[in-house]
Design an enzyme around this catalytic site. Structure first.
Site, mmCIF file in Angstrom:
data_model
loop_
_atom_site.group_PDB
_atom_site.id
_atom_site.type_symbol
_atom_site.label_atom_id
_atom_site.label_comp_id
_atom_site.label_asym_id
_atom_site.label_seq_id
_atom_site.Cartn_x
_atom_site.Cartn_y
_atom_site.Cartn_z
ATOM 1 N N SER A 47 10.982 -11.546 4.048
ATOM 2 C CA SER A 47 12.083 -10.854 2.269
ATOM 3 C C SER A 47 13.627 -11.294 2.638
ATOM 4 O O SER A 47 14.364 -10.624 2.597
ATOM 5 C CB SER A 47 12.016 -9.682 2.631
ATOM 6 O OG SER A 47 10.970 -9.077 1.788
ATOM 7 N N GLY A 227 15.129 -12.151 -2.374
ATOM 8 C CA GLY A 227 16.158 -12.163 -3.293
ATOM 9 C C GLY A 227 15.975 -11.075 -4.594
ATOM 10 O O GLY A 227 15.613 -9.809 -4.335
ATOM 11 N N CYS A 252 7.385 -3.404 -2.349
ATOM 12 C CA CYS A 252 8.646 -4.203 -2.884
ATOM 13 C C CYS A 252 9.116 -5.335 -3.510
ATOM 14 O O CYS A 252 8.988 -4.284 -4.613
ATOM 15 C CB CYS A 252 8.600 -4.784 -0.826
ATOM 16 S SG CYS A 252 10.958 -5.380 -0.491
ATOM 17 N N LEU A 253 9.282 -6.273 -3.178
ATOM 18 C CA LEU A 253 9.586 -7.350 -4.547
ATOM 19 C C LEU A 253 8.423 -7.067 -5.640
ATOM 20 O O LEU A 253 8.650 -6.839 -6.551
ATOM 21 C CB LEU A 253 10.131 -8.896 -3.588
ATOM 22 C CG LEU A 253 10.149 -10.062 -5.208
ATOM 23 C CD1 LEU A 253 10.683 -8.915 -5.782
ATOM 24 C CD2 LEU A 253 10.019 -11.577 -4.106
ATOM 25 N N GLY A 296 17.216 -4.424 -0.396
ATOM 26 C CA GLY A 296 18.447 -4.452 -1.400
ATOM 27 C C GLY A 296 18.335 -4.405 -3.301
ATOM 28 O O GLY A 296 19.050 -4.097 -3.456
ATOM 29 N N HIS A 351 7.126 -0.715 2.681
ATOM 30 C CA HIS A 351 5.790 -1.086 3.695
ATOM 31 C C HIS A 351 4.741 -0.130 4.449
ATOM 32 O O HIS A 351 4.950 -0.092 5.456
ATOM 33 C CB HIS A 351 7.066 -2.115 4.526
ATOM 34 C CG HIS A 351 7.811 -2.878 3.677
ATOM 35 N ND1 HIS A 351 7.409 -4.480 3.556
ATOM 36 C CD2 HIS A 351 8.889 -2.832 3.321
ATOM 37 C CE1 HIS A 351 8.092 -4.860 3.042
ATOM 38 N NE2 HIS A 351 8.926 -3.748 2.800
ATOM 39 N N GLU A 353 2.272 -1.777 5.621
ATOM 40 C CA GLU A 353 2.184 -2.192 6.499
ATOM 41 C C GLU A 353 2.671 -2.246 7.567
ATOM 42 O O GLU A 353 2.266 -3.112 8.326
ATOM 43 C CB GLU A 353 1.192 -3.831 6.160
ATOM 44 C CG GLU A 353 2.965 -4.844 5.734
ATOM 45 C CD GLU A 353 4.083 -4.282 5.183
ATOM 46 O OE1 GLU A 353 3.935 -3.144 3.744
ATOM 47 O OE2 GLU A 353 5.026 -4.345 4.780
#
Lengths: 374, 507
Positions: A47, A227, A252-253, A296, A351, A353
């Site tokens: 990431s 990204g 996350c993403l 982000g 996260h 994990e």
């Protein structure tokens, strides 16, 4: 490499230090991470692709590096900025020195930087592009190179982090077959799923929904990755095809991609969340987990709001029925997770994990697998 | 969860006189807590035998009693004041033991006084060595091999299973009084006898030695909703074998990998839940074998401790104030972070600097004392310094001790190295002298068991590299969050944060 060097930001701010790590220049988005340990896990987290990491904790490298702390097969961060980086191989668990390893991996770094001043600058002005240069490079040249770095908004970096071929892990495992779209998955996520007996497959992020269906998945997993989620419409399209057919879980993403797939909007946070101390409230249980964070971008509320002011499980009307707020960040009250109410699916922005960070939220993997079993 | 309305009047116990072996910080934490209780509209009845404290100033309590901290005198105060609750976690071990005695002699039950912050079972599980050990083992955690003895004959049998060197810890004493390390059998017998005398319950724990392992402490807070946060990690530069009150300590920990640190964090959560502290802070001590990653739980204090005072100042997280609010029924998420004012207390501080605590000894005032350190605390005070690096903080703390007598190193090199094997009040001066004379890190590691990272950092200092050379003076403040959020301009946290901020003068 040694000798004086500096970090130049796109707004012209300059922060001086000593070069260490590889003899190379690097440009990228400058972001800061507030964890006090776990530097190796961070730089190998995909990431962080195309980003320069500023560590707020001054001492970095104290316990060296080791194979077991890798979150992928290489360093994804472009460069590292530190107050006091150190190269030590004599820590009991160390297999190598931190600065030597950065050098071997071709990653430049700066040490001796007033990182607190730099972090306050980014906090106030937002994450921005920057570059690491030797002091002999003129600022005007440096600025040109910084400005040539593409902006993070609208940027597809998943293609750089994704594998070229599918990876089939544990084909004989007893658990459900979970097909992951690998936009840059962390090893800790893979480990957590495998430890729970999952038959895990990692597929390139541009794999079509038709191809994924041929794998007969019991669930689809959407990974973390680098990204802008808004630049990944092809992945969003794939996910949209599969929502409702199989349970979908994202981190996350992957959380942002699933949200976009059901019609929700994402936005860029001013300077993001990167660290290991953010409190997140799980609205169903009321428990507060201290979480590992690295993102982000975030998902907007049901009415386009960036902050959710109540602790209620408010609802979105999505293209696939209702979605309900499940987790909330108590620092800035941004959306941290939601569940789909009419089709099977759930996502979290943080996260569970860890790697690095606290293990408070690991139970989410169990929750996910319970959802698959039903 | 709202503030409790079923209690109105709260009895707070102070920590009494300032003695060697017990820190002086309890006045600070007690005063902070009293202020919070009054602010919340409770009546505060304070008992402290030491009038030379801030907390006994009239404005800190509704009624203040300067009485001996003994069950009989406090029972009289309870009879007269009829408090609804007793908060025993702010006056160190003195207050906790006193609360235990008042429960056991029936005073609290007779007057229907509820123990808040730590109830009787919690105090027993944490302070009674045998119960603590059973609780830890039931929770799946490893503790050093040990045996509790009440007679010399039992001690002899324990010696056979535990071996030498052995650590002796008398039950229910403060600062390790009467305890110590026994290397020889005659030392063992001598110290067991001392310990049996010193313990108010005539009990001594004979324990497997983990001397030389790394020593770590975690400051933990838990609320009524079972949310737990780690306020701060503290690493002892002196490995196991020196009382943490006599050790040079550093926050946050410096030498553990994230994986090792998270393992400690997981265990700390297990410990506080197993002991059953429902509202408030605890200090939990661990030993970590640097070569095998093995972790053993050493002890836990279910109260505000010397280390929590340090952790509060180090991070800007006011443990005593928040512990008092948690005891009133608030949850961590309902309490504001005093510094950012925009974020709740249900978080873990992260810091972007290093805090070093150095003990202050006064052996020159005790001509018979040999200045050797063990598990019995002998320091008379401590110094805390903040720097952006370990070297800065270490050097600041070292010079801030303002020693009257400079330690002298022996001329003979071998004698110097031999002296390093036994922890002493002048250990770091001797260590730096040995470094100047060219002793290698491997040699020093073998003699002292100090982690190589610390040896390298201290070595750089010893060889005269000024950690502050070329730096400009700037003002930084303790903000709990490594500058991620802006600190509020008006700083309401009181003494801890202001004094810490003033120390953090350079980057």
């Amino acid at each position: 490499m040694t000798g004086p060097g500096y970090l130049l930001l796109e707004d012209g701010s300059r922060f001086d230090g000593e070069l260490c790590g590889a003899a190379a220049e690097a440009t990228g988005e400058v972001v800061f991470n507030t964890s006090m340990s776990g530097y190796q896990e961070s730089v190998t987290d995909p990431s962080y692709a195309a980003q320069i990491i500023v560590f707020t904790y001054p001492h970095v490298g104290n316990y060296g590096v080791s194979a077991r702390a890798m979150e992928s097969d290489r360093i994804h961060a472009r460069a590292v900025i530190m107050r006091e980086g150190v190269d030590r191989e004599d820590s009991p668990g160390a297999e190598g020195g931190w600065l030597t390893w950065l050098d071997d991996c071709g990653v430049p770094a700066l040490t001796g930087v007033d990182t607190r001043a730099l972090v306050r600058h980014i906090r106030d002005k937002g994450a921005m592009r920057g570059g690491v240069f030797a002091a002999t490079v003129a600022e005007s040249d440096a600025r040109e190179r910084v400005m040539a770095e593409p902006s993070m908004v609208g940027r597809d970096l998943a293609r750089e982090a994704t594998p070229a071929e599918p990876v089939i892990l544990d084909p004989d495992a007893p658990g459900p077959r979970v097909v992951a779209l690998d936009t840059g998955i962390k090893s800790s996520i893979v480990r957590n799923l495998r430890e729970r007996g999952v038959r895990l497959e990692l597929h390139p992020c541009d794999t079509s929904s038709a191809e994924l269906r041929t794998r007969e998945p019991d669930a689809v997993f959407l990974a973390n990755g680098p990204g802008d989620p808004a630049a990944l419409d092809y992945v969003v399209g794939t996910v949209r095809d599969l929502v409702g057919e199989v349970p979908v879980f994202g981190i996350c993403l992957g959380h942002q991609l699933l949200c976009r797939a059901v019609g929700l909007e994402t936005f860029k946070l001013p300077f993001g969340h990167r660290g290991a101390n953010h409190p997140v409230k799980d609205l169903a249980s009321g428990r507060i987990d201290i979480t590992s964070q690295n993102h982000g971008f975030a998902v907007q509320g049901p009415h386009g709001e960036l902050r959710i002011e109540s602790d209620e499980p408010i609802r979105w009307e999505t293209d696939f029925g209702a979605a309900e707020l499940a987790q909330l960040n108590l620092y800035d009250r941004t959306v941290e997770g939601l569940v789909l109410r009419d089709v099977p699916g759930a996502t979290v922005q943080y996260h569970p994990e860890a790697g690095p960070g606290p293990h408070d939220a690991e139970y989410l993997f169990d929750r996910f697998l319970e959802m698959v079993a039903v | 969860m709202p503030r409790r309305d079923d209690i109105r009047k709260i009895l707070v116990l102070g920590s009494g006189p300032i003695v060697i072996g017990q820190a002086a910080e309890f006045d600070y934490s007690g005063a902070q807590a009293c202020k919070v209780l009054l602010e919340e509209g409770y009546e505060v009845v304070l008992v402290n035998s030491n009038p030379a404290t801030i907390m006994t100033d009239p404005e800190f309590a509704t009624a203040t009693y300067v009485e001996p901290l003994l069950p009989e005198s406090v029972a009289r105060v309870i009879e007269r004041e009829k408090p609804d609750a007793l908060l025993p976690t702010l006056g160190g071990g003195t207050a906790l033991n006193l609360a235990r005695a008042l429960w056991e002699d029936g005073t609290l039950g007779r007057h229907r006084v509820e123990l808040i912050g730590a109830n009787y079972e919690v105090i027993r599980r944490a302070e009674d060595r045998l119960l603590f050990r059973e609780t830890m083992e039931a929770a799946g955690l490893r503790v050093p091999r040990s045996a509790v003895v009440t007679r010399m004959a039992e001690a002899e049998r324990a010696l056979a299973s535990v071996g030498l060197p052995a650590i002796l810890r008398p039950g229910f004493t403060m600062g390790g009084e009467g305890g110590g390390v026994a290397v020889t059998e005659s030392e063992f017998r001598e110290k067991v006898a001392e310990g049996l005398m010193a313990s108010p319950i005539g009990q001594v724990l004979v324990e497997e030695s983990v001397i030389g392992w790394g020593e770590f402490e975690l400051e933990v807070m838990r609320d009524r909703n079972d949310n737990v946060v780690i306020v701060c990690s503290i690493e002892n530069v002196d490995p196991m074998g020196v009382h943490t009150g006599d050790s040079v300590t550093v926050a946050p920990q410096q030498t553990l990998t994230d994986r090792q640190y998270q393992a400690l964090r997981d265990q700390a959560l297990t410990v506080i839940r197993a002991v059953g502290v429902e509202t408030g802070g605890s200090n939990i001590q661990f030993a970590v074998n640097p070569d095998t990653d093995e972790i053993v739980v050493i002890e836990m204090n279910p109260r505000v401790s010397r280390s929590s005072a340090l952790a509060s100042k180090a991070t800007g997280f006011p443990i005593a104030k928040i512990a008092a609010r948690l005891a009133m029924g608030y949850a961590l998420e309902e309490i504001d972070n005093d510094i950012t004012r925009r974020t709740p207390a249900s978080f873990e501080p992260t810091i972007d600097y290093v805090v070093v605590k150095w003990p202050r000894f006064a052996f020159e005032k005790f001509p018979g004392a040999d200045g050797r350190l063990d598990t019995h605390m002998q320091s008379v005070g401590e110094v805390m310094a903040i720097g952006r690096t370990f070297k800065q903080a270490f050097a600041k703390a070292m010079r801030s001790r303002e020693l009257d007598v400079a330690p002298a190193a022996p001329d003979d090199d071998e004698e110097l190295l031999a002296r390093l094997e036994q922890p002493s009040h002048d250990r770091f001066e001797l260590l730096m002298e040995a470094m100047l004379r060219g002793a290698g890190d491997a040699e020093l590691k073998a003699r002292t068991h100090i982690d190589p990272w610390f040896l390298a950092e201290i070595g750089a200092l010893a060889r005269g590299k000024d950690p502050e050379a070329g730096l400009a003076r700037t003002f930084k403040s303790v903000d709990t969050c490594a500058a991620e959020f802006e600190a509020s301009a008006r700083d309401p946290t009181g003494r801890a944060t202001r004094s810490a901020a003033a120390t953090a003068a350079r980057w």
